[in-house]
Design a protein around this motif. Structure first.
Motif, PDB file in Angstrom:
ATOM      1  N   LEU A  98       0.836  -1.203   0.000  1.00 27.44           N
ATOM      2  CA  LEU A  98       0.000   0.000   0.000  1.00 27.44           C
ATOM      3  C   LEU A  98       0.876   1.260   0.000  1.00 27.44           C
ATOM      4  N   GLU A  99       1.945   1.238   0.768  1.00 32.78           N
ATOM      5  CA  GLU A  99       2.859   2.381   0.783  1.00 32.78           C
ATOM      6  C   GLU A  99       3.468   2.618  -0.597  1.00 32.78           C
ATOM      7  N   ALA A 100       3.891   1.536  -1.251  1.00 36.41           N
ATOM      8  CA  ALA A 100       4.472   1.677  -2.591  1.00 36.41           C
ATOM      9  C   ALA A 100       3.456   2.260  -3.567  1.00 36.41           C
ATOM     10  N   ALA A 101       2.196   1.828  -3.458  1.00 35.76           N
ATOM     11  CA  ALA A 101       1.159   2.347  -4.349  1.00 35.76           C
ATOM     12  C   ALA A 101       0.907   3.831  -4.091  1.00 35.76           C
ATOM     13  N   ALA A 102       0.905   4.234  -2.813  1.00 38.42           N
ATOM     14  CA  ALA A 102       0.719   5.647  -2.487  1.00 38.42           C
ATOM     15  C   ALA A 102       1.884   6.477  -3.019  1.00 38.42           C
ATOM     16  N   ARG A 103       3.080   5.935  -2.938  1.00 34.48           N
ATOM     17  CA  ARG A 103       4.251   6.658  -3.457  1.00 34.48           C
ATOM     18  C   ARG A 103       4.190   6.799  -4.977  1.00 34.48           C
ATOM     19  N   GLN A 104       3.630   5.803  -5.640  1.00 33.21           N
ATOM     20  CA  GLN A 104       3.442   5.942  -7.088  1.00 33.21           C
ATOM     21  C   GLN A 104       2.547   7.142  -7.401  1.00 33.21           C
ATOM     22  N   GLY A 105       1.460   7.256  -6.639  1.00 33.12           N
ATOM     23  CA  GLY A 105       0.571   8.393  -6.833  1.00 33.12           C
ATOM     24  C   GLY A 105       1.273   9.716  -6.551  1.00 33.12           C
ATOM     25  N   TRP A 106       2.123   9.730  -5.537  1.00 32.90           N
ATOM     26  CA  TRP A 106       2.862  10.947  -5.200  1.00 32.90           C
ATOM     27  C   TRP A 106       3.874  11.293  -6.292  1.00 32.90           C
ATOM     28  N   GLN A 107       4.563  10.298  -6.827  1.00 35.95           N
ATOM     29  CA  GLN A 107       5.532  10.545  -7.898  1.00 35.95           C
ATOM     30  C   GLN A 107       4.836  11.109  -9.136  1.00 35.95           C
ATOM     31  N   LEU A 108       3.653  10.590  -9.452  1.00 31.46           N
ATOM     32  CA  LEU A 108       2.901  11.115 -10.598  1.00 31.46           C
ATOM     33  C   LEU A 108       2.559  12.585 -10.375  1.00 31.46           C
ATOM     34  N   ARG A 109       2.191  12.926  -9.148  1.00 34.36           N
ATOM     35  CA  ARG A 109       1.818  14.310  -8.864  1.00 34.36           C
ATOM     36  C   ARG A 109       3.030  15.224  -8.749  1.00 34.36           C
ATOM     37  N   ARG A 110       4.161  14.675  -8.426  1.00 35.94           N
ATOM     38  CA  ARG A 110       5.379  15.493  -8.460  1.00 35.94           C
ATOM     39  C   ARG A 110       5.705  15.887  -9.893  1.00 35.94           C
ATOM     40  N   ARG A 111       5.459  14.942 -10.828  1.00 42.55           N
ATOM     41  CA  ARG A 111       5.694  15.247 -12.244  1.00 42.55           C
ATOM     42  C   ARG A 111       4.574  16.095 -12.831  1.00 42.55           C
ATOM     43  N   HIS A 112       3.355  15.828 -12.366  1.00 42.78           N
ATOM     44  CA  HIS A 112       2.180  16.517 -12.912  1.00 42.78           C
ATOM     45  C   HIS A 112       1.319  17.047 -11.753  1.00 42.78           C
ATOM     46  N   PRO A 113       1.738  18.116 -11.085  1.00 40.16           N
ATOM     47  CA  PRO A 113       0.980  18.603  -9.924  1.00 40.16           C
ATOM     48  C   PRO A 113      -0.472  18.941 -10.239  1.00 40.16           C
ATOM     49  N   TRP A 114      -0.768  19.290 -11.489  1.00 39.33           N
ATOM     50  CA  TRP A 114      -2.134  19.644 -11.869  1.00 39.33           C
ATOM     51  C   TRP A 114      -3.130  18.502 -11.662  1.00 39.33           C
ATOM     52  N   LEU A 115      -2.632  17.263 -11.523  1.00 34.79           N
ATOM     53  CA  LEU A 115      -3.535  16.142 -11.251  1.00 34.79           C
ATOM     54  C   LEU A 115      -4.372  16.409 -10.001  1.00 34.79           C
ATOM     55  N   ALA A 116      -3.763  17.065  -9.013  1.00 39.86           N
ATOM     56  CA  ALA A 116      -4.483  17.352  -7.773  1.00 39.86           C
ATOM     57  C   ALA A 116      -5.508  18.455  -7.948  1.00 39.86           C
TER      58      ALA A 116
END
Length: 280
Positions: A98-116
């Motif tokens: 679960l932690e790894a999956a959450a970090r994937q989501g965070w990495q995507l948002r670091r690259r594309h902050p507009w996702l949030a």
């Protein structure tokens, strides 16, 4: 099967041989580049058309409007999960997965902050976004959490990741608007700091170095969220141990070796319970 034009657009099959010239894929990628640079507020159909060297009207032959384009951008961003670090093997514990999956989501948002920034409850998900959601849900399989709790945990973590990413969005927006970095802006607030001496708790934390080496808000928050989930799973496990009897006849149950916990002692009890529910 019912049809929905917006769903069909999101769940389309890609052309195996993309045609030269303007295409939906090119439009989506150009829109992502604009949003990465300027946020969602800087995205418009006209800007996308200008970037590609076409007229704005030509875009509407491929995508109905900006809202549908944003949904396509979100799903395209989630397709990048394949390039993130390898996920833990299925045999690893739920917390690590679960932690790894959450970090994937965070990495995507670091690259594309507009996702949030894609807010609201009426944005249609595409296949890549659903695949990520499915993966998040699957990390909690076999934990003893109720189905509604599994969904609630994944939703809670998703909102946490979005909240952290929104801080990045807001910081970048203000830096673009003002031309002043976040550090420089706060560093010039001496008139404010001189007025804080009358607040004893704040002043004590300041003198004790509370702001000298701040906690990483994402790392701190993620650990605390997972600690809470772990406490709930432990509570469910204890409750399950205390009430491990067949729901139909009351016979004590042996713990299941893996997967979902057993609730019936036999197929016959399961069928009797099903017939009772069916017959009211």
């Amino acid at each position: 099967m019912t049809t929905d034009p917006e769903v069909e657009l999101l769940w389309r099959e890609e052309d195996r041989e993309p045609r030269p010239g303007l295409s939906l894929g090119r439009i989506v990628r150009a829109a992502i580049e604009i949003a990465d640079a300027d946020g969602l507020e800087g995205l418009s159909m006209r800007k996308v058309a200008d970037r590609l060297g076409f007229t704005t009207m030509s875009l509407y032959r491929h995508v109905p409007g900006r809202d549908q384009l944003v949904d396509l951008m979100v799903d395209e961003a989630y397709s990048e999960r394949a390039s993130t670090p390898e996920e833990p093997e299925t045999g690893q514990g739920w917390r690590m997965r679960l932690e790894a999956a959450a970090r994937q989501g965070w990495q995507l948002r670091r690259r594309h902050p507009w996702l949030a920034e894609v807010r609201g409850t009426r944005h249609l998900p595409g296949p890549n976004a659903i695949a990520y959601y499915e993966h998040m849900l699957s990390t909690l399989t076999g934990t003893g959490l109720r189905p509604s709790e599994v969904i609630a945990v994944v939703g809670m973590l998703g909102r946490f990741v979005d909240a952290e990413a929104l801080t990045l969005v807001e910081t970048r927006r203000e830096e673009r608007r003002s031309g002043v970095s976040e550090q420089d802006w706060w560093g010039s607030r001496d008139a404010l700091y001189e007025r804080l001496n009358s607040f004893p708790t704040l002043s004590r934390l300041w003198t004790e170095g509370g702001w000298d080496h701040p906690e990483d808000s994402f790392e701190f928050g993620l650990r605390r969220q997972l600690d809470g989930v772990e406490a709930l799973i432990r509570e469910r496990d204890e409750s399950r141990d205390e009430s491990s009897a067949c729901l139909e006849c009351g016979t004590p149950l042996e713990p299941a070796p893996s997967g979902r916990p057993r609730v019936y002692c036999s197929r016959a009890c399961q069928q009797r319970a099903y017939r009772k529910r069916k017959n009211g």
